[in-house]
Write an enzyme that holds these catalytic residues in place. Structure first.
Site, PDB file in Angstrom:
ATOM      1  CG  ASP A  94      -4.247  -2.826  32.159  1.00 26.89           C
ATOM      2  OD1 ASP A  94      -3.431  -3.096  33.061  1.00 26.89           O
ATOM      3  OD2 ASP A  94      -4.293  -1.716  31.589  1.00 26.89           O
ATOM      4  CB  VAL A  95      -5.362  -7.562  36.466  1.00 30.73           C
ATOM      5  CG1 VAL A  95      -6.667  -8.048  35.872  1.00 30.73           C
ATOM      6  CG2 VAL A  95      -4.229  -8.480  36.040  1.00 30.73           C
ATOM      7  CE  LYS A  96      -1.302  -0.543  34.775  1.00 28.16           C
ATOM      8  NZ  LYS A  96      -2.535  -0.635  33.942  1.00 28.16           N
ATOM      9  NE  ARG A  97      -6.052  -8.487  40.443  1.00 31.24           N
ATOM     10  CZ  ARG A  97      -6.965  -7.559  40.157  1.00 31.24           C
ATOM     11  NH1 ARG A  97      -6.601  -6.297  40.070  1.00 31.24           N
ATOM     12  NH2 ARG A  97      -8.215  -7.888  39.966  1.00 31.24           N
TER      13      ARG A  97
END
Length: 279
Positions: A94-97
């Site tokens: 979960d990095v939501k880049r």
């Protein structure tokens, strides 16, 4: 080469429809009797791997809670990713880049190139610089059998101003994201590798999800207020593609590994019932 969608379908068939978020926030470390430092982080991660690595179909480490310790925290994250994958769990980081040009190229290489020490099975991504800007992530995931879960609808009140804004054709911005992701999954079997993130607490938003042909991550269940029975309201006819995600509901049972494992198994029962999965 096996696609992420194929691996996910098999993992869920074998282990059940459950994603466990691995979120070592300060309060949880304290609850577990661990120091809020790199040593506490490493001990937390080792326990999570031991308890959940051979139970959960998918685990979802939240990168920010590792990044806050700097390079040493990233080292723990690298080790945690490797150990979870060796235990047979799929790792969704979960990095939501989300960015443009060479920067999104670099993000893709960091997480979706098997040669990277941070390589995972799939990542979360933010599409609100334009879904097309994420093309390098989609391309690299496709080449290496990875997956990308794109944020579509979130439960935070600030999100509505962007996600529910309407375009000239009457669709919301979120619906255009949903529609563009669906195009990436056309013809994929048994399910595509490009998914969506749709909060379990968003309610009936009126958005069409049944054509996506990709997995839909549903965070917000358990301690964040979402109930398993809410999934039918949110996802409707797309319910079979939902991957419920729990974090504190499971992690609060720690630090005893057997208690963590039992919490995950009990949560899985709730997920099966909500999704109508009988095996």
């Amino acid at each position: 080469m096996e696609t992420f969608g194929q691996r996910l379908h098999r993992a869920v068939s074998v282990r059940g429809p459950l994603c466990v978020g691995v979120d070592p926030h300060p309060q949880l470390l304290t609850r577990w009797g661990l120091p809020d430092d790199v040593d506490g982080l490493a001990r937390f991660a080792a326990t999570a791997v031991d308890a959940l690595g051979d139970v959960a179909a998918v685990v979802k480490p939240q990168s920010a809670f590792f990044e806050r310790f700097g390079a040493a925290g990233i080292g723990v994250l690298e080790s945690t990713i490797r150990q979870f994958r060796e235990a047979g769990a799929l790792v969704l980081l979960d990095v939501k880049r989300g960015d443009i040009g060479s920067t999104v190229d670099a993000y893709a290489a960091a997480y979706l190139d098997p040669a990277s020490p941070l390589a995972v099975d799939a990542v979360t991504a933010n599409p609100y610089l334009g879904v097309g800007a994420l093309a390098p992530m989609f391309d690299l995931a496709g080449r290496h059998g990875g997956g990308v879960f794109v944020v579509a609808l979130t439960s935070n009140p600030e999100g509505r101003a962007v996600q529910h804004a309407r375009l000239s054709d009457g669709r919301t911005v979120a619906q255009t994201v949903i529609d563009e992701i669906s195009q990436l999954n056309v013809g994929a079997e048994p399910i595509g590798s490009f998914g969506l993130v749709v909060g379990a607490t968003v309610g009936d938003t009126g958005h069409e999800l049944s054509h996506v042909n990709g997995p839909m991550l549903a965070p917000g269940l358990g301690a964040q207020g979402g109930r398993p029975e809410d999934l039918r309201t949110v996802f409707g006819q797309a319910l079979s593609a939902v991957l419920p995600s729990y974090s504190r509901e499971v992690l609060n049972a720690g630090p005893d590994p057997s208690a963590l494992r039992a919490a995950a198994e009990q949560t899985l029962v709730k997920c099966r019932e909500a999704l109508g999965v009988l095996i």
